[in-house]
Design a protein around this motif. Sequence first.
Motif, mmCIF file in Angstrom:
data_model
loop_
_atom_site.group_PDB
_atom_site.id
_atom_site.type_symbol
_atom_site.label_atom_id
_atom_site.label_comp_id
_atom_site.label_asym_id
_atom_site.label_seq_id
_atom_site.Cartn_x
_atom_site.Cartn_y
_atom_site.Cartn_z
ATOM 1 N N SER A 138 -11.230 -22.847 66.917
ATOM 2 C CA SER A 138 -12.165 -23.604 65.957
ATOM 3 C C SER A 138 -11.975 -25.075 66.558
ATOM 4 N N ASP A 139 -10.962 -25.644 66.601
ATOM 5 C CA ASP A 139 -10.739 -26.968 67.042
ATOM 6 C C ASP A 139 -11.579 -27.172 68.526
ATOM 7 N N GLU A 140 -11.265 -26.217 69.295
ATOM 8 C CA GLU A 140 -12.023 -26.641 70.370
ATOM 9 C C GLU A 140 -13.560 -26.530 70.410
ATOM 10 N N GLN A 141 -13.978 -25.633 69.764
ATOM 11 C CA GLN A 141 -15.309 -25.802 69.139
ATOM 12 C C GLN A 141 -15.787 -27.266 68.855
ATOM 13 N N ILE A 142 -15.210 -27.867 68.140
ATOM 14 C CA ILE A 142 -15.397 -28.894 67.450
ATOM 15 C C ILE A 142 -15.277 -29.874 68.576
ATOM 16 N N ILE A 143 -14.443 -29.988 69.391
ATOM 17 C CA ILE A 143 -14.082 -30.779 70.446
ATOM 18 C C ILE A 143 -15.350 -30.770 71.512
ATOM 19 N N GLN A 144 -15.759 -29.649 71.687
ATOM 20 C CA GLN A 144 -17.026 -29.451 72.526
ATOM 21 C C GLN A 144 -18.046 -29.984 72.082
ATOM 22 N N LEU A 145 -18.439 -29.748 70.768
ATOM 23 C CA LEU A 145 -19.637 -30.421 70.109
ATOM 24 C C LEU A 145 -19.623 -32.113 70.263
ATOM 25 N N PHE A 146 -18.362 -32.319 70.134
ATOM 26 C CA PHE A 146 -18.414 -33.892 70.136
ATOM 27 C C PHE A 146 -18.052 -34.422 71.505
ATOM 28 N N THR A 147 -18.013 -33.838 72.475
ATOM 29 C CA THR A 147 -17.603 -34.281 73.812
ATOM 30 C C THR A 147 -18.950 -34.998 74.080
ATOM 31 N N GLY A 148 -18.873 -36.281 74.696
ATOM 32 C CA GLY A 148 -19.959 -36.854 75.097
ATOM 33 C C GLY A 148 -20.162 -38.219 74.335
ATOM 34 N N LEU A 149 -19.721 -38.134 73.138
ATOM 35 C CA LEU A 149 -19.863 -39.258 72.161
ATOM 36 C C LEU A 149 -18.713 -40.275 72.457
ATOM 37 N N THR A 150 -19.097 -41.516 71.870
ATOM 38 C CA THR A 150 -18.040 -42.534 71.923
ATOM 39 C C THR A 150 -17.009 -42.256 71.024
ATOM 40 N N SER A 151 -15.573 -42.836 70.816
ATOM 41 C CA SER A 151 -15.004 -42.598 69.544
ATOM 42 C C SER A 151 -15.582 -43.374 68.590
ATOM 43 N N SER A 152 -16.079 -44.402 68.708
ATOM 44 C CA SER A 152 -16.781 -45.030 67.470
ATOM 45 C C SER A 152 -18.087 -44.296 66.829
ATOM 46 N N GLU A 153 -18.596 -43.422 67.780
ATOM 47 C CA GLU A 153 -19.688 -42.583 67.057
ATOM 48 C C GLU A 153 -19.134 -41.501 66.260
ATOM 49 N N ILE A 154 -18.054 -41.078 67.031
ATOM 50 C CA ILE A 154 -17.254 -39.732 66.380
ATOM 51 C C ILE A 154 -16.673 -40.424 65.083
ATOM 52 N N ASN A 155 -16.282 -41.635 64.672
ATOM 53 C CA ASN A 155 -15.723 -42.086 63.822
ATOM 54 C C ASN A 155 -16.942 -42.320 62.643
ATOM 55 N N GLU A 156 -17.818 -42.634 63.060
ATOM 56 C CA GLU A 156 -19.320 -42.876 62.119
ATOM 57 C C GLU A 156 -19.470 -41.579 61.674
ATOM 58 N N ILE A 157 -19.533 -40.583 62.386
ATOM 59 C CA ILE A 157 -19.857 -39.129 62.040
ATOM 60 C C ILE A 157 -18.725 -38.629 60.868
ATOM 61 N N ARG A 158 -17.693 -38.833 61.362
ATOM 62 C CA ARG A 158 -16.480 -38.378 60.400
ATOM 63 C C ARG A 158 -16.682 -39.325 59.093
ATOM 64 N N THR A 159 -16.691 -40.465 58.919
ATOM 65 C CA THR A 159 -17.031 -41.321 57.949
ATOM 66 C C THR A 159 -18.294 -40.623 56.952
ATOM 67 N N SER A 160 -19.323 -40.464 57.778
ATOM 68 C CA SER A 160 -20.436 -39.956 57.139
ATOM 69 C C SER A 160 -20.266 -38.682 56.342
ATOM 70 N N MET A 161 -19.562 -37.767 57.089
ATOM 71 C CA MET A 161 -19.300 -36.474 56.346
ATOM 72 C C MET A 161 -18.349 -36.584 55.106
ATOM 73 N N MET A 162 -17.591 -37.581 55.335
ATOM 74 C CA MET A 162 -16.585 -37.843 54.091
ATOM 75 C C MET A 162 -17.539 -38.366 53.018
ATOM 76 N N VAL A 163 -18.279 -39.079 53.244
ATOM 77 C CA VAL A 163 -19.313 -39.578 52.016
ATOM 78 C C VAL A 163 -19.843 -38.644 51.630
ATOM 79 N N ILE A 164 -20.559 -37.566 52.390
ATOM 80 C CA ILE A 164 -21.427 -36.664 51.803
ATOM 81 C C ILE A 164 -20.579 -35.804 51.060
ATOM 82 N N LYS A 165 -19.492 -35.075 51.661
ATOM 83 C CA LYS A 165 -18.689 -34.200 50.851
ATOM 84 C C LYS A 165 -18.226 -34.853 49.406
#
Lengths: 144, 144
Positions: free
Chosen positions: B109-136
């Motif tokens: 499962s971790d690998e699936q996540i990594i695959q999905l996010f591969t290609g994004l910069t770490s700041s983009e990944i962080n934006e997504i993560r933060t957004s997810m936490m806001v929603i949740k």
Amino acid sequence: MDKETIYDIRQFNRFYTKVLGLFNNQILDTNYSLTEARVLFEISERTECFANNLVQELNIDRSYMSRILRKLESEELIEKKSSIIDSRKNFLFLTKKGEELLDKINIQSDEQIIQLFTGLTSSEINEIRTSMMVIKEKLEKNKF
Amino acid sequence: MDKETIYDIRQFNRFYTKVLGLFNNQILDTNYSLTEARVLFEISERTECFANNLVQELNIDRSYMSRILRKLESEELIEKKSSIIDSRKNFLFLTKKGEELLDKINIQSDEQIIQLFTGLTSSEINEIRTSMMVIKEKLEKNKF
DNA sequence: CTCCTTTAGTTGACTTTGTCCACATTTGAT
DNA sequence: ATCAAATGTGGACAAAGTCAACTAAAGGAG
């Protein structure tokens, strides 16, 4: 990607599975399933729609799609019209009855959203909305 | 809530259904389904776990859950131990074999996540993560 | 054009997943 | 002591999804 990030993302995925599950299990008070609703929705969104578009967009086996479409046709929610250019394909479109059903489903879906958000302030709602758009835009540009 | 907001939210929901669908169809190289994986996960997360907890958390019919658990037990992934305090209930816990399987699933499962996010910069990944936490956080405090 | 490959959709046979209902047992409250 | 509610099981069934084989048409390459 560090462990904490992956952890949070997976947690969000579990959480959002539950959110979506709520909607899907509230199988609206029509006799149609979520999948059928999505098929109707996709047909209505496209100017030209073939079964294969749906297979790809909704990730459904083509034999299964064939049966879904046959059922929807038999209930007069959609019509198939064979393409003159390529007679393997059928144009799909909603009948009047199909459009009416979709309208009804859309109204109910909107109400489900409203219910879920009732209790939040409008600034909170906006934060969520913005967050959703961030996620969608970034992931979409990356993979979908 | 205005129409545009509802529209965006529903669009996100359709989009994320697709994202989650991707993962779920990839429970691949174990012979277990997503539901079984989620059951194992929930059992491992709880210090005390009964069938009914799973029924509620995962929104699964209790007769169906009964069968899932029986299957997992027969494959020696979990064990049931009847509670002394309330003999209607069975404590559920993972066997060694169950833990090993769950570990394997977690890695995948971790690998699936990594695959999905591969290609994004770490700041983009962080934006997504933060957004997810806001929603949740916001939805969770409101409804779940 | 002919041969070959690919694409679109259908069908049969099947498995998996999920639902409904009745039931047994046990608990907890009155 | 009685009765309603909770927990889990099992039968019977229905819905959802999968897989392989098939027809038919379309799109080349030579």
